[in-house]
Design a protein around this motif. Structure first.
Motif, mmCIF file in Angstrom:
data_model
loop_
_atom_site.group_PDB
_atom_site.id
_atom_site.type_symbol
_atom_site.label_atom_id
_atom_site.label_comp_id
_atom_site.label_asym_id
_atom_site.label_seq_id
_atom_site.Cartn_x
_atom_site.Cartn_y
_atom_site.Cartn_z
ATOM 1 N N ILE A 108 5.069 -11.167 -11.413
ATOM 2 C CA ILE A 108 6.129 -10.394 -12.071
ATOM 3 C C ILE A 108 7.515 -10.968 -11.751
ATOM 4 O O ILE A 108 8.353 -11.126 -12.630
ATOM 5 N N LEU A 109 7.738 -11.305 -10.458
ATOM 6 C CA LEU A 109 9.099 -11.655 -10.030
ATOM 7 C C LEU A 109 9.356 -13.147 -9.917
ATOM 8 O O LEU A 109 10.496 -13.567 -9.745
ATOM 9 N N GLY A 110 8.293 -13.958 -9.947
ATOM 10 C CA GLY A 110 8.479 -15.397 -9.753
ATOM 11 C C GLY A 110 8.151 -15.815 -8.328
ATOM 12 O O GLY A 110 7.790 -14.992 -7.496
ATOM 13 N N GLU A 111 8.305 -17.112 -8.090
ATOM 14 C CA GLU A 111 7.802 -17.729 -6.854
ATOM 15 C C GLU A 111 8.710 -17.540 -5.645
ATOM 16 O O GLU A 111 8.269 -17.643 -4.514
ATOM 17 N N GLU A 112 10.013 -17.306 -5.868
ATOM 18 C CA GLU A 112 10.989 -17.562 -4.800
ATOM 19 C C GLU A 112 11.116 -16.485 -3.724
ATOM 20 O O GLU A 112 11.649 -16.736 -2.664
ATOM 21 N N PHE A 113 10.635 -15.285 -4.005
ATOM 22 C CA PHE A 113 10.942 -14.165 -3.105
ATOM 23 C C PHE A 113 10.232 -14.258 -1.757
ATOM 24 O O PHE A 113 9.128 -14.800 -1.657
ATOM 25 N N THR A 114 10.906 -13.742 -0.749
ATOM 26 C CA THR A 114 10.270 -13.513 0.544
ATOM 27 C C THR A 114 9.549 -12.173 0.447
ATOM 28 O O THR A 114 10.154 -11.152 0.100
ATOM 29 N N LEU A 115 8.258 -12.215 0.748
ATOM 30 C CA LEU A 115 7.441 -10.998 0.612
ATOM 31 C C LEU A 115 6.678 -10.709 1.892
ATOM 32 O O LEU A 115 6.194 -11.644 2.551
ATOM 33 N N PHE A 116 6.579 -9.441 2.212
ATOM 34 C CA PHE A 116 5.678 -9.002 3.279
ATOM 35 C C PHE A 116 4.772 -7.939 2.676
ATOM 36 O O PHE A 116 5.201 -7.151 1.823
ATOM 37 N N ARG A 117 3.513 -7.935 3.102
ATOM 38 C CA ARG A 117 2.652 -6.773 2.832
ATOM 39 C C ARG A 117 2.411 -6.085 4.174
ATOM 40 O O ARG A 117 2.152 -6.757 5.180
ATOM 41 N N ALA A 118 2.509 -4.775 4.180
ATOM 42 C CA ALA A 118 2.276 -4.033 5.425
ATOM 43 C C ALA A 118 1.286 -2.915 5.146
ATOM 44 O O ALA A 118 1.357 -2.255 4.103
ATOM 45 N N MET A 119 0.328 -2.744 6.032
ATOM 46 C CA MET A 119 -0.665 -1.685 5.871
ATOM 47 C C MET A 119 -0.599 -0.758 7.084
ATOM 48 O O MET A 119 -1.199 -1.031 8.118
ATOM 49 N N PRO A 120 0.195 0.323 6.989
ATOM 50 C CA PRO A 120 0.250 1.295 8.079
ATOM 51 C C PRO A 120 -0.829 2.362 7.902
ATOM 52 O O PRO A 120 -1.648 2.266 6.986
ATOM 53 N N ASN A 121 -0.854 3.355 8.764
ATOM 54 C CA ASN A 121 -1.690 4.536 8.510
ATOM 55 C C ASN A 121 -0.831 5.788 8.617
ATOM 56 O O ASN A 121 0.365 5.704 8.939
ATOM 57 N N THR A 122 -1.431 6.942 8.363
ATOM 58 C CA THR A 122 -0.619 8.154 8.249
ATOM 59 C C THR A 122 -0.007 8.596 9.582
ATOM 60 O O THR A 122 0.918 9.407 9.580
ATOM 61 N N ALA A 123 -0.475 8.035 10.700
ATOM 62 C CA ALA A 123 0.160 8.365 11.986
ATOM 63 C C ALA A 123 1.559 7.760 12.080
ATOM 64 O O ALA A 123 2.284 7.996 13.058
ATOM 65 N N ILE A 124 1.966 7.035 11.045
ATOM 66 C CA ILE A 124 3.349 6.546 10.973
ATOM 67 C C ILE A 124 4.315 7.736 10.984
ATOM 68 O O ILE A 124 5.457 7.616 11.424
ATOM 69 N N ALA A 125 3.827 8.904 10.521
ATOM 70 C CA ALA A 125 4.678 10.112 10.502
ATOM 71 C C ALA A 125 5.099 10.530 11.903
ATOM 72 O O ALA A 125 6.125 11.199 12.077
ATOM 73 N N ILE A 126 4.328 10.149 12.926
ATOM 74 C CA ILE A 126 4.708 10.470 14.313
ATOM 75 C C ILE A 126 4.905 9.178 15.118
ATOM 76 O O ILE A 126 4.755 9.158 16.336
ATOM 77 N N GLN A 127 5.218 8.100 14.402
ATOM 78 C CA GLN A 127 5.480 6.799 15.029
ATOM 79 C C GLN A 127 4.309 6.315 15.890
ATOM 80 O O GLN A 127 4.489 5.756 16.966
ATOM 81 N N GLN A 128 3.088 6.560 15.416
ATOM 82 C CA GLN A 128 1.883 6.120 16.138
ATOM 83 C C GLN A 128 0.937 5.346 15.232
ATOM 84 O O GLN A 128 -0.276 5.378 15.410
ATOM 85 N N SER A 129 1.513 4.646 14.250
ATOM 86 C CA SER A 129 0.664 3.858 13.335
ATOM 87 C C SER A 129 0.214 2.564 14.007
ATOM 88 O O SER A 129 0.808 2.114 14.979
ATOM 89 N N ILE A 130 -0.862 1.981 13.494
ATOM 90 C CA ILE A 130 -1.062 0.537 13.660
ATOM 91 C C ILE A 130 -0.728 -0.030 12.287
ATOM 92 O O ILE A 130 -1.256 0.441 11.273
ATOM 93 N N THR A 131 0.176 -0.975 12.256
ATOM 94 C CA THR A 131 0.564 -1.567 10.971
ATOM 95 C C THR A 131 0.194 -3.041 10.964
ATOM 96 O O THR A 131 0.685 -3.817 11.786
ATOM 97 N N CYS A 132 -0.709 -3.405 10.043
ATOM 98 C CA CYS A 132 -1.100 -4.806 9.870
ATOM 99 C C CYS A 132 -0.160 -5.420 8.835
ATOM 100 O O CYS A 132 0.062 -4.835 7.771
ATOM 101 N N ILE A 133 0.395 -6.571 9.171
ATOM 102 C CA ILE A 133 1.440 -7.172 8.318
ATOM 103 C C ILE A 133 1.064 -8.612 7.987
ATOM 104 O O ILE A 133 0.584 -9.344 8.861
ATOM 105 N N CYS A 134 1.291 -9.018 6.733
ATOM 106 C CA CYS A 134 1.214 -10.458 6.419
ATOM 107 C C CYS A 134 2.503 -10.880 5.744
ATOM 108 O O CYS A 134 3.219 -10.065 5.161
ATOM 109 N N LYS A 135 2.817 -12.161 5.884
ATOM 110 C CA LYS A 135 4.120 -12.665 5.425
ATOM 111 C C LYS A 135 3.933 -13.781 4.402
ATOM 112 O O LYS A 135 2.904 -14.462 4.402
#
Ligand SMILES: NC(=O)C1=CN([C@@H]2O[C@H](COP(=O)(O)OP(=O)(O)OC[C@H]3O[C@@H](n4cnc5c(N)ncnc54)[C@H](O)[C@@H]3O)[C@@H](O)[C@H]2O)C=CC1
Ligand SMILES: O=C(O)[C@@H]1CCC=N1
Length: 266
Positions: A108-135
């Motif tokens: 959609i946006l083209g090649e140039e953007f810096t992108l991250f994907r992050a997969m948190p869980n709902t414990a993010i609401a109490i700052q207790q997530s595990i967040t898996c990130i790719c860059k």
């Protein structure tokens, strides 16, 4: 100058991220803008000083980091609409959307953007997530910023993108699996004499303590199990009965079934 953060999609996850970033002191509320079509439910964030709007373009123009937190079926239309306002030299995109790949966004946006994907869980609401990130296309400063951001909301691990579906299952679906385990303990606890509230407290705190043992001591679960299982005792009798009934096997099959569902359907 502080980096500005736009959160596109102020639902469960988007609001929890904003809340956690403010509570942790990672950034000041005035550095965050959050969007939603109907902004009424975002009033508590507005009262804390976060900018709240239903204008995604305005939010993107304000921001350096753009967190995409809408449902998977909404992202294509939103990115196409935002494309003229997004600048690959200014904006870093962070998507928490399940099943949307770097290649989908690049289409959609083209090649140039810096992108991250992050997969948190709902414990993010109490700052207790595990967040898996790719860059993708990211420099050291951007990696540090995104890592620091999610570290305020729990723990983080950087992974390769090919593991994002597996991360969704183990980390995000995992919250639901853990809840079922706790629920079963509550049901058992009631049958052996506790009222529901007391059984819930004992079951939840026991699981929290067990998890903390592993995270603090970096031991394998079986080492901790050895400390609980007296020879000829009640723990090993119960554990072995659970295994005869297929306990570990059913969990492993559930994890694999969730994974197959993501890989084939999403
Ligand atoms: N719930 C979970 O455990 C996890 C969910 N995710 C992903 O995070 C994303 C968000 O999930 P939730 O917060 O649970 O969903 P949600 O439905 O609570 O939040 C999405 C929000 O986006 C808003 N929205 C829709 N169209 C919009 C637009 N044009 N502009 C601005 N806002 C718009 C909706 O009003 C809604 O508030 C999903 O893609 C999900 O796959 C990722 C990790 C874990
Ligand atoms: O089950 C789902 O669709 C999403 C994926 C991660 C958590 N919930």
């Amino acid at each position: 100058m502080s980096k500005k953060i736009a959160i596109i999609g102020g639902g469960n996850l988007g609001s929890a991220i904003a809340e956690g970033l403010i509570n942790s002191g990672f950034t000041k509320p005035e550095n965050i803008v959050i969007t939603k079509r109907n902004i009424v439910t975002l009033q508590p964030l507005e009262e804390k000083g976060v900018m709240v709007t239903n204008d995604n373009k305005k939010a993107v123009e304000f921001a350096d980091y753009v967190i995409l937190a809408v449902k998977p079926f909404q992202i294509k239309e939103i990115l196409e609409y935002l494309k003229p306002s997004l600048d690959p030299k200014k904006h870093v995109l962070v998507s928490v959307i399940t099943g949307i790949w770097v290649k989908d966004i690049k289409e959609i946006l083209g090649e140039e953007f810096t992108l991250f994907r992050a997969m948190p869980n709902t414990a993010i609401a109490i700052q207790q997530s595990i967040t898996c990130i790719c860059k993708h296309n990211a420099n050291e400063e951007q990696i540090k910023f995104v890592g620091d951001l999610f570290n305020q909301l729990g723990k983080t691990v950087f992974i390769e993108e090919k593991l994002m579906d597996a991360a969704t299952v183990l980390g995000a679906c995992g919250t639901a699996y853990a809840m079922r385990y706790i629920r079963a303990n509550i049901q058992g606890g009631i049958e052996i004499g506790f009222d529901a509230a007391t059984a819930s407290l004992i079951a939840a705190q026991t699981v929290k303590g067990a998890a903390e043992l592993l995270l603090t001591k970096h031991t394998h679960p079986e080492q901790e199990i050895d400390k609980v299982t007296t020879p000829k005792g009640c723990t090993i009798a119960g554990l072995n009965e659970m295994e005869h009934q297929g306990f570990s096997s059913s969990l492993i099959k559930g994890v694999v079934t969730s994974y197959k569902k993501i890989v084939t359907d999403m």
